[in-house]
Design a protein around this motif. Structure first.
Motif, PDB file in Angstrom:
ATOM      1  N   LYS A 347       0.834  -1.195   0.000  1.00 55.65           N
ATOM      2  CA  LYS A 347       0.000   0.000   0.000  1.00 55.65           C
ATOM      3  C   LYS A 347       0.872   1.251   0.000  1.00 55.65           C
ATOM      4  O   LYS A 347       1.784   1.398   0.814  1.00 55.65           O
ATOM      5  CB  LYS A 347      -0.915   0.012   1.229  1.00 55.65           C
ATOM      6  N   ASP A 348       0.583   2.138  -0.941  1.00 56.11           N
ATOM      7  CA  ASP A 348       1.224   3.448  -0.996  1.00 56.11           C
ATOM      8  C   ASP A 348       0.116   4.475  -0.813  1.00 56.11           C
ATOM      9  O   ASP A 348      -0.459   4.956  -1.786  1.00 56.11           O
ATOM     10  CB  ASP A 348       1.943   3.626  -2.332  1.00 56.11           C
ATOM     11  N   GLY A 349      -0.182   4.735   0.450  1.00 55.51           N
ATOM     12  CA  GLY A 349      -1.372   5.531   0.743  1.00 55.51           C
ATOM     13  C   GLY A 349      -2.600   4.684   0.464  1.00 55.51           C
ATOM     14  O   GLY A 349      -2.778   3.616   1.052  1.00 55.51           O
ATOM     15  N   THR A 350      -3.408   5.151  -0.493  1.00 56.16           N
ATOM     16  CA  THR A 350      -4.592   4.374  -0.876  1.00 56.16           C
ATOM     17  C   THR A 350      -4.344   3.566  -2.146  1.00 56.16           C
ATOM     18  O   THR A 350      -5.212   2.802  -2.566  1.00 56.16           O
ATOM     19  CB  THR A 350      -5.788   5.321  -1.112  1.00 56.16           C
ATOM     20  N   LYS A 351      -3.182   3.751  -2.732  1.00 61.22           N
ATOM     21  CA  LYS A 351      -2.874   3.069  -3.985  1.00 61.22           C
ATOM     22  C   LYS A 351      -2.203   1.719  -3.737  1.00 61.22           C
ATOM     23  O   LYS A 351      -1.492   1.557  -2.749  1.00 61.22           O
ATOM     24  CB  LYS A 351      -1.979   3.944  -4.860  1.00 61.22           C
ATOM     25  N   GLU A 352      -2.427   0.792  -4.687  1.00 57.01           N
ATOM     26  CA  GLU A 352      -1.764  -0.510  -4.645  1.00 57.01           C
ATOM     27  C   GLU A 352      -0.508  -0.444  -5.504  1.00 57.01           C
ATOM     28  O   GLU A 352      -0.572  -0.126  -6.687  1.00 57.01           O
ATOM     29  CB  GLU A 352      -2.701  -1.605  -5.155  1.00 57.01           C
ATOM     30  N   LYS A 353       0.609  -0.704  -4.895  1.00 58.51           N
ATOM     31  CA  LYS A 353       1.897  -0.620  -5.583  1.00 58.51           C
ATOM     32  C   LYS A 353       2.469  -2.022  -5.763  1.00 58.51           C
ATOM     33  O   LYS A 353       2.623  -2.773  -4.816  1.00 58.51           O
ATOM     34  CB  LYS A 353       2.855   0.244  -4.768  1.00 58.51           C
ATOM     35  N   ASN A 463       3.706  -5.582   3.858  1.00 50.47           N
ATOM     36  CA  ASN A 463       3.916  -4.285   4.519  1.00 50.47           C
ATOM     37  C   ASN A 463       5.407  -4.072   4.756  1.00 50.47           C
ATOM     38  O   ASN A 463       6.147  -5.005   5.055  1.00 50.47           O
ATOM     39  CB  ASN A 463       3.172  -4.240   5.860  1.00 50.47           C
TER      40      ASN A 463
END
Length: 503
Positions: A347-353, A463
């Motif tokens: 998770k990169d904030g709300t984005k999926e990386k 994580n």
């Protein structure tokens, strides 16, 4: 000449159609519908719709006399050989049962049911092998009653495409016989390997890994009077028959035995024009032994090859040809294989990386041991990795490394429960504590863990760890610097106050 009167009562595959008076009567009176004193009619009741019925005249009745009012089957009969049947009676298999003296024919064989029935089957085989033209043909019939009318009186063989009929009569111009045969049928099933020994082990569909051996079973329900039984089996191109796997058994009631190839049947596995994987031709002498609802059980196996496309139904079709080019129902099974798409991310904030460099194994063991052997089918620099289950004997890999997209797909999987184990995490990320449980259902839907909602891909989240302060780092250096500044300032203040006192 006089035929043995017992023939009149025997039920078999031939029929006598005789007149009430001598053939010398050029014109007879009508006795029943379309029959006259010198012509006959055969009626078949309970005929099988869709079948074809034929009659062959074996002997011609030259003259007849002597039927008493009591109706007993006695009298004098003079028969001569009908056109096309001389070789059968003089030198062929019919010579065991009939003989010709001074141009006339008489019965000399045994008169028990089995012997006379055997005679009828041999007569039919002769007619077929010599391509004799039937005296009359009716069919395919559309109702339950079939009539052959205006027949010259004589000794007739009656045949149906469902099997030879069984009746004999020596006195009446109008003869009615009951069709006692039935059509054969086939039932095809495939084994689901995850249900071995369960009540639903065999069914109409199954799932399989690429390279897996799939077991099939076809059951023929035979009928008496069986003729020209040939079993056909056709497989889709991704199913390949296993060499030497075909076995044939016979079951009648509680009796079961293995049939012998080239004695009771022949097997053909190549050069078949209709695209079948194999055909089994049952030898007529074996067919002659079949009784109502006897079972012929054919088992064999095939391999699902590496070109199988996930969720595509690969069919195996079977049918039986019998009689005069008739076919049973075509029965089919379906085999499918599936795939497992995986996405490794953080998770990169709300984005999926996407995460590159994670290493996984796939296993059917909950501890992640005994990983499945895989073959990589995508290019090394492909954005998404693609693998398939390795076939027996193939060199493959047991680990999958995520590419830059974080995505890979494993194809050619059976419906089952799988365990996706992370053996190495990307640098700077926490390793998964336990395998991810993935279930592929029999319809191909995928669920993950305890969540029963189907998903399109298996998402695996990693994580990153927390940054902690360390000795010698920027945090303590700043403290030391501030301490030094404070000490310097304190020194300056003390010196300044001392000078002020001295002055």
């Amino acid at each position: 000449m006089k035929l043995i009167k017992k023939i009149a009562a025997i039920m078999l595959s031939v029929m006598m159609v005789l007149g009430m008076a001598s053939v010398v009567s050029a014109e007879g009176t009508t006795t029943s519908g379309t029959s006259t004193a010198n012509t006959g009619k055969i009626t078949i009741d309970n005929a099988i719709v869709g079948q074809t019925y034929k009659i062959y005249k074996i002997l011609e009745l030259e003259s007849f006399s002597g039927k008493p009012s009591s109706g007993a089957n006695t009298g004098n009969y003079a028969y001569k050989v009908a056109t096309g049947w001389s070789d059968f009676i003089r030198t062929g298999e019919g010579n065991t049962y009939l003989e010709i003296t001074d141009g006339y024919v008489k019965w000399k064989g045994a008169t028990d049911d089995a012997s006379v029935a055997e005679f009828a089957k041999k007569a039919l085989a002769y007619a077929t092998s010599k391509n004799l033209t039937a005296t009359k043909t009716e069919g395919p019939v559309t109702n339950k009653t079939v009539e052959f009318t205006d027949l010259a009186l004589g000794y007739y063989l009656v045949d149906s495409s469902a099997g030879a009929l069984c009746s004999l009569n020596t006195t009446d111009t109008d003869v009615t016989i009951q069709e006692k045969n039935d059509v054969p049928s086939v039932k095809k099933e495939v084994q689901e390997d995850s249900k071995v020994n369960a009540t639903d082990e065999w069914g109409k569909s199954n799932t399989a890994d690429i390279g897996q051996t799939v077991n099939f079973q076809t059951t023929i329900t035979a009928q008496p009077g069986a003729q020209n039984y040939v079993l056909h089996d056709k497989m889709d191109e991704r199913l390949t028959l296993t060499d030497g796997s075909v076995a044939v058994k016979f079951k009648s009631g509680e009796t079961e035995k293995n049939l012998i190839e080239n004695t009771e049947y022949t097997l053909t596995t190549s050069g078949l024009a209709d695209g079948c994987a194999f055909e089994i031709t049952f030898i007529q002498s074996f067919c002659n032994t079949l009784a109502k609802d006897d079972k012929i059980i054919v088992t064999y196996s095939a391999t699902l090859d590496d070109g199988a496309v996930p969720k595509t139904e690969y069919k195996n079709e079977t049918w039986l040809k019998y009689g005069d080019n008739n076919e049973t129902n075509h029965d089919t099974t379906k085999t499918k294989t599936f795939e497992m798409p995986v996405f490794k991310y953080t998770k990169d904030g709300t984005k999926e990386k996407a995460l590159e460099g994670a290493i996984f194994t796939l296993s059917k063991d909950q501890n992640g041991t005994d990983p499945i052997n895989l073959v990589k089918t995508s290019a090394e620099n492909a954005a998404e990795g693609t693998y398939r289950v390795a076939k027996t004997g193939e060199t493959g890999v047991t680990t999958v490394t995520t590419p830059s997209s974080g995505k890979f797909t494993i194809k050619g999987l059976d419906a089952d429960t799988y365990y996706l184990t992370e053996t190495k995490q990307p640098a700077g990320y926490n390793k998964l504590k336990e395998p991810v449980t993935v279930v592929i259902a029999e319809d191909g839907t995928i669920t993950v863990g305890t969540n029963k909602t189907p998903v399109d891909e298996v998402k695996v989240l990693n994580n990153t760890g927390t940054i902690l302060p360390t000795t010698g780092g920027n945090g303590t250096s700043l403290i030391y610097f501030l301490g030094a500044v404070l000490a310097l300032v304190s020194g300056v203040v003390l010196i300044t106050k001392q000078r002020m006192k001295n002055s």
